[in-house]
Design an enzyme around this catalytic site. Structure first.
Site, PDB file in Angstrom:
ATOM      1  N   SER A  39     -10.382  -0.340   6.775  1.00 20.60           N
ATOM      2  CA  SER A  39      -9.841  -0.367   5.412  1.00 20.60           C
ATOM      3  C   SER A  39      -9.338  -1.717   4.923  1.00 20.60           C
ATOM      4  CB  SER A  39      -8.692   0.624   5.289  1.00 20.60           C
ATOM      5  OG  SER A  39      -9.214   1.891   5.066  1.00 20.60           O
ATOM      6  N   LYS A  47       0.868  -1.182   0.000  1.00 20.98           N
ATOM      7  CA  LYS A  47       0.000   0.000   0.000  1.00 20.98           C
ATOM      8  C   LYS A  47       0.901   1.227   0.000  1.00 20.98           C
ATOM      9  CE  LYS A  47      -4.002   1.926   2.508  1.00 20.98           C
ATOM     10  NZ  LYS A  47      -5.042   1.634   3.521  1.00 20.98           N
ATOM     11  N   SER A  55      -9.906   2.106   2.518  1.00 19.65           N
ATOM     12  CA  SER A  55      -8.985   2.824   1.670  1.00 19.65           C
ATOM     13  C   SER A  55      -7.978   1.915   0.956  1.00 19.65           C
ATOM     14  CB  SER A  55      -8.220   3.833   2.532  1.00 19.65           C
ATOM     15  OG  SER A  55      -7.433   3.150   3.488  1.00 19.65           O
TER      16      SER A  55
HETATM   17  N1  GLN Z   1     -13.422   4.524   5.997  1.00 22.15           N
HETATM   18  C1  GLN Z   1     -12.782   4.957   7.205  1.00 22.15           C
HETATM   19  C2  GLN Z   1     -12.320   6.386   7.040  1.00 22.15           C
HETATM   20  O1  GLN Z   1     -12.578   6.944   6.061  1.00 22.15           O
HETATM   21  C3  GLN Z   1     -11.642   4.061   7.568  1.00 22.15           C
HETATM   22  C4  GLN Z   1     -10.486   4.166   6.650  1.00 22.15           C
HETATM   23  C5  GLN Z   1      -9.321   3.349   7.098  1.00 22.15           C
HETATM   24  O2  GLN Z   1      -9.473   2.340   7.792  1.00 22.15           O
HETATM   25  N2  GLN Z   1      -8.154   3.786   6.713  1.00 22.15           N
HETATM   26  O3  GLN Z   1     -11.710   6.939   7.878  1.00 22.15           O
END
Ligand code: GLN
Length: 484
Positions: free
Chosen positions: A175, A76, A151
């Site tokens: 995510s 990532k 994400s």
């Molecule tokens: N969807 C959540 C956010 O927007 C979690 C994202 C994540 O776990 N990085 O913060």
């Protein structure tokens, strides 16, 4: 080669049926051919990959190396990789060449893995769809008009479409699990503190945790094991020996007490997703587990709590991007204030700016007590719910998401709907617990995920339960036909 398990690839490499170079070239070829449509990679590091493959082959030729030596992976794009751009989905870091490696990159390099490249993500990991990336949306290989979740959308699309055998990812509020669920993968977020955050671009430091997305629990176990461990450079990293996740995969499910939280099967859940998760529960019961109805009464508060705590920490973490030290700098600043304002205004996208504003607000004088302090107290209540539940059960099972992958553009104008994607995943981050998503069905050609949440440092048990389920079912073996 792109449909084989990591164990099968390792066996093929060890027997020298194929070399790491051939394996690496196979994946680089697929990236070249298929990623134009999917947009999972932001940076492909072909040259470095072939160098790492050559080094792995030299070890393998001598009969050396471990279970991951010579196996490619994608990182990532928020894990620092020395000499390679680490852009975090943001214009702010588009020009940032990391001067050092993240701890997990060091560990996986040392294990002999081959880095194919860096994969796309929501900007600063803020999102549930990979649509907030500066590099454009990543497509879901099961239906390219849909999102792969976020994400970690680049990580899951790369693995689900066979453009990498496995990938690293991170989970601040869901995510790893939500993205894995929407693409038919197994993804695990370990206990907070199990994996070092050193060299991982910070979003919300008390919630961020690195993990892995893979085709199966067995694959995930191998990589998680290699990336876990103590690192004094992350003060929240726990000094505790790493369990043998791969070795413990065969521990029996018989006698396992599986809690089903009433709140996770309530209104809002797609009835067909519910049926798939209930079928997974029934399968575990068939394997000898006991199903126990439980309650997590404060779970409806997890999303609002997270959207105070996470932006608060983000506003603080992201203050370092000032246009002075590194990252994006606006052209021709008139003075220092103009430099700050325009560098941040132009360098950050809308969602990141929204989070910084929310975070600054909830931390400001007069609102701190009303929002931030309250949220910290509710966070404790949510953690207490789990503590009580784990007096009765060993693991908790529920859906990972309310529905299947949604269309690209469908939720971009509605941040609150987007935030609700993590309704079942966020609580585990607030409580620091390990949690895993595994595929448990298909709905109209789209994967459905089931989530297992465990006690602190019980990731071995989660992986073993998922492995037992995967020995008895074949959801994890499905591959999106268009990319076969
Ligand atoms: N969807 C959540 C956010 O927007 C979690 C994202 C994540 O776990 N990085 O913060």
């Amino acid at each position: 080669m792109h449909t084989q398990s990591l164990a099968a690839l390792a066996e093929g490499l060890r027997r020298r049926d194929f070399s790491s170079r051939e394996l690496t070239e196979h994946f680089l070829g697929r990236i070249d051919k298929l990623d134009g449509e999917l947009n999972s990679y932001v940076t492909v590091t072909a040259e470095r990959a072939l160098e790492q493959a050559a080094a792995a082959d030299a070890r393998l030729d001598k009969g050396e190396g471990g279970p991951l030596t010579g196996i490619p992976l994608a990182h990532k794009d928020l894990f620092c990789t020395q000499g390679v751009r680490t852009a975090c989905g943001s214009r702010m870091l588009d020009n940032f060449i990391a001067p050092y490696d993240a701890h997990i990159v060091e560990l996986l390099d040392a294990a002999g893995m081959v880095t194919l490249g860096k994969v796309n993500m929501d900007e600063f990991a803020m999102g549930s769809s990979t649509e907030t990336s500066f590099y454009g949306p990543t497509k879901n290989p099961w239906d390219t008009a849909r999102v792969p979740g976020g994400s970690s959308g680049g990580s899951v699309t790369a693995v689900a479409a066979g453009l990498a055998p496995v990938a690293t990812a991170t989970d601040t509020g869901g995510s790893i699990r939500q993205s894995a669920a929407l693409t038919g993968l197994t993804g695990i977020k370990p206990t907070y503190g199990r994996v070092s955050r050193y060299g991982m671009v910070a979003f919300a430091s008390s919630l961020d945790q690195a993990g892995v997305v893979a085709h199966s629990a067995a694959d995930a176990a191998l990589v998680l094991q290699a990336m876990s461990g103590f690192d004094p450079r992350d003060s929240t990293c726990v000094e505790r020996p790493v369990d043998d996740y791969a070795g413990a995969l065969d521990q029996p499910v018989a006698g396992l007490r599986v809690g089903l939280p009433a709140e996770y099967f309530a209104e809002g859940l797609d009835p067909a997703v519910r049926a798939a998760v209930e079928a997974a529960a029934a399968e575990l019961e068939k394997l000898g587990a006991t199903l126990v109805p439980i309650q997590l009464p404060n779970s409806p508060l997890s999303v609002p709590t997270y959207y105070v705590v996470a932006p608060a920490e983000a506003s603080s973490n992201l203050s370092r991007y000032d246009g002075v030290r590194y990252g994006y700098r606006c052209a021709d600043p008139a003075n220092l204030e103009d430099l700050y304002k325009r560098s941040r205004g132009e360098g950050f996208g809308d969602e990141v700016q929204r989070r910084i504003m929310i975070g600054t607000y909830v931390l400001s004088h007069g609102y701190y007590d009303a929002y931030y302090l309250q949220a910290q107290k509710v966070r404790q209540l949510i953690a207490d719910d789990f503590r009580k539940a784990f007096e009765q059960v060993d693991v908790i099972l529920g859906p990972t998401t309310q529905g299947t992958a949604f269309g690209i553009g469908e939720q971009t104008d509605d941040p609150v709907t987007m935030y609700l994607n993590d309704i079942y995943t966020i609580a585990a981050n607030l409580a620091g617990l390990p949690a895993l998503s595994m595929p448990c069905g298909m709905l109209d050609g789209l994967p459905v995920g089931a989530q297992l949440i465990g006690k602190h440092f019980d990731e071995g048990r989660l992986l073993a339960a998922a492995h037992a389920y995967q020995q008895a079912t074949d959801w994890h073996t499905r591959f999106p036909g268009a990319f076969a």
